[in-house]
Design a protein around this motif. Structure first.
Motif, PDB file in Angstrom:
ATOM      1  N   ASN B  93       0.879  -1.400   0.061  1.00  0.00           N
ATOM      2  CA  ASN B  93       0.150  -0.041   0.007  1.00  0.00           C
ATOM      3  C   ASN B  93       0.866   1.132  -0.024  1.00  0.00           C
ATOM      4  O   ASN B  93       0.636   2.371  -0.468  1.00  0.00           O
ATOM      5  N   ASN B 100      -2.841   2.951   3.320  1.00  0.00           N
ATOM      6  CA  ASN B 100      -3.045   2.225   4.266  1.00  0.00           C
ATOM      7  C   ASN B 100      -1.696   1.359   4.843  1.00  0.00           C
ATOM      8  O   ASN B 100      -1.572   0.153   4.380  1.00  0.00           O
ATOM      9  N   THR B 158      -9.236  -8.353   6.311  1.00  0.00           N
ATOM     10  CA  THR B 158      -8.363  -9.168   6.106  1.00  0.00           C
ATOM     11  C   THR B 158      -7.336  -8.480   4.978  1.00  0.00           C
ATOM     12  O   THR B 158      -7.680  -7.589   4.312  1.00  0.00           O
ATOM     13  N   GLY B 160      -5.902 -10.095   2.912  1.00  0.00           N
ATOM     14  CA  GLY B 160      -6.124 -10.753   1.432  1.00  0.00           C
ATOM     15  C   GLY B 160      -5.043 -11.545   1.045  1.00  0.00           C
ATOM     16  O   GLY B 160      -5.277 -11.993  -0.047  1.00  0.00           O
ATOM     17  N   MET B 161      -4.015 -11.819   1.845  1.00  0.00           N
ATOM     18  CA  MET B 161      -2.779 -12.523   1.578  1.00  0.00           C
ATOM     19  C   MET B 161      -2.885 -13.606   0.815  1.00  0.00           C
ATOM     20  O   MET B 161      -2.049 -13.897  -0.157  1.00  0.00           O
ATOM     21  N   THR B 184     -14.059  -6.832   4.281  1.00  0.00           N
ATOM     22  CA  THR B 184     -13.173  -5.675   3.679  1.00  0.00           C
ATOM     23  C   THR B 184     -11.680  -6.063   3.539  1.00  0.00           C
ATOM     24  O   THR B 184     -11.251  -6.724   4.397  1.00  0.00           O
ATOM     25  N   PHE B 185     -11.027  -5.501   2.660  1.00  0.00           N
ATOM     26  CA  PHE B 185      -9.629  -5.924   2.251  1.00  0.00           C
ATOM     27  C   PHE B 185      -8.649  -4.700   2.436  1.00  0.00           C
ATOM     28  O   PHE B 185      -9.054  -3.706   2.138  1.00  0.00           O
ATOM     29  N   GLY B 186      -7.597  -5.222   2.678  1.00  0.00           N
ATOM     30  CA  GLY B 186      -6.373  -4.333   2.508  1.00  0.00           C
ATOM     31  C   GLY B 186      -5.995  -3.456   3.559  1.00  0.00           C
ATOM     32  O   GLY B 186      -5.107  -2.432   3.266  1.00  0.00           O
ATOM     33  N   GLY B 187      -6.580  -3.468   4.748  1.00  0.00           N
ATOM     34  CA  GLY B 187      -6.092  -2.638   5.607  1.00  0.00           C
ATOM     35  C   GLY B 187      -4.783  -2.816   6.423  1.00  0.00           C
ATOM     36  O   GLY B 187      -4.264  -1.723   6.839  1.00  0.00           O
TER      37      GLY B 187
END
Lengths: 258, 258
Positions: B93, B100, B158, B160-161, B184-187
């Motif tokens: 990110n 993020n 998560t 999303g790895m 929800t993804f990518g935080g």
């Protein structure tokens, strides 16, 4: 279309986006009740309020124009001009507070986008694209350049909508994941602005609606990128919602064949 | 530990985080070359520079303390005190510019985190947790509350790895996706700060390292949340990297049984 006519549509589009930003900033979603739509996606009162306000302004100024929005019924879709509104794209990120959400707006002339805006209040970024007249981020003109990267040289970004689902779409995502360097998740509309800035080289999504993708077209094309459906066709009101955007024609072609 | 001793460690931790923020802000990752580590994860010069600077300051001030960081060799791990550093959590990110990412820092005493910091320069958020002395966001004390939600009442976040991979971990993510409202993804590190603020109710990750999770412990526990491995055990230097954090003890238990 005469340049003066385009200019007045652009000023009006900016006015609409300023109104949307004001509404979003006045409301903290942490205290707002979240409801669920039929497709189980979340929606807040702010989504509704933004779209309602913009619809009202459009109907006052251009009563004959069409309006295609996320939350309310479409209007005058036979019109030469159609305004396309996604009041909050990335509602999930809006609710959770990570900043990756925005208001999307497009003006289409005879079905083709001529103005597109992505406005992200929390990230303080506003991307605007104008057909044949360039694209801008926070009023600075973005360069029109493309790369010649192949898939194996780049990473891709996606909101991850179908991850952990038994979706037939996932075959394509899995192939792409194997052929690229890595994946970043969750950017929603922000992804495309970052693609216009050449921070993200490749974005893939599915199940999008016209209000999710039509506002992106001018921003991406005016900065040298390509945005199509998964068969390489231009996006329009009847596209099936599978979208791929790239800064590289080569990688784009490789994706279509996966 | 005496309160004055804890206070001086806290001041020093804040000083370190200020130094990290200064380095991050001076550098725009869009122009920085991205390299890849053995595990194919990306790393930039800024990751290296932040960790190097913090290590130097720690070694000057507390030469006998241990240091456990992401980019360089660990040091004095037999020490009573160990500083834990993730110079840039969410490097993907950081590179793509969506905001993020953050610097993570913890101080552990006899293997247990007593101070934890998540610092996100682009989002302008700094979360700090101090064992038995509360947690703060941008210097404002966060309430210590928990919910009694069950999985079906909440969404989860998560990075999303493992999405789109044939990972055995995905069985758990898929079950969770079916039992919750949405994902929800990518935080990355931001997710846990938002959990402390009760904006996100549930976070699940795998393949984390001690520098990814030890800095989160105090922030989450001091705001009434729970953070453990996927078997419900407290996190320590030897945890296997599967992490679950929640504001609800009920949902947490349901997850462990999935």
């Amino acid at each position: 279309m005469r340049k003066s006519e385009l200019s007045s549509y652009l000023s009006f589009a900016k006015k609409l986006i300023n109104v949307s930003e004001k509404i979003v900033k006045q409301n903290t979603p942490s205290k707002i009740k979240v409801n669920f739509k039929i497709d189980r996606s979340p929606v807040t009162k702010i989504d509704m309020q933004v779209e309602k306000s913009l619809r009202k302004l459009i109907s006052q100024k251009y009563p004959e124009h069409g309006i295609f929005g996320e939350e309310y019924q479409n209007k005058n879709l036979q019109s030469e001009f159609i305004w396309v509104i996604d009041p909050i794209d990335g509602t999930k990120n809006f609710i959770n507070g990570n900043g990756n959400y925005g208001t999307l707006l497009a003006l289409c002339h005879q079905g083709v986008p001529i103005i597109g805006i992505i406005n992200c209040p929390q990230l303080k970024k506003r991307w605007i694209g104008i057909k044949n007249h360039g694209a801008f981020c926070n009023n600075q003109k973005l360069k029109k350049v493309s790369s010649n990267q192949s898939l194996k040289e780049l990473f891709f970004s996606t909101s991850g909508m179908t991850a952990y689902q038994d979706s037939s779409k996932n075959r394509k995502y899995r192939s792409l994941a194997k052929k690229t360097q890595y994946i970043t998740f969750g950017g929603d509309c922000v992804q495309y602005g970052l693609l216009a800035e050449k921070r993200i080289p490749f974005v893939v999504e599915s199940f999008l609606k016209p209000f999710d993708y039509l506002p992106l077209v001018n921003i991406i094309e005016e900065t040298g990128g390509i945005i199509t459906d998964w068969h390489g066709k231009s996006l329009n009101f009847n596209s099936n919602g599978d979208v791929v955007a790239s800064i590289s024609a080569k990688a784009h072609k490789q994706f279509l064949k996966l």
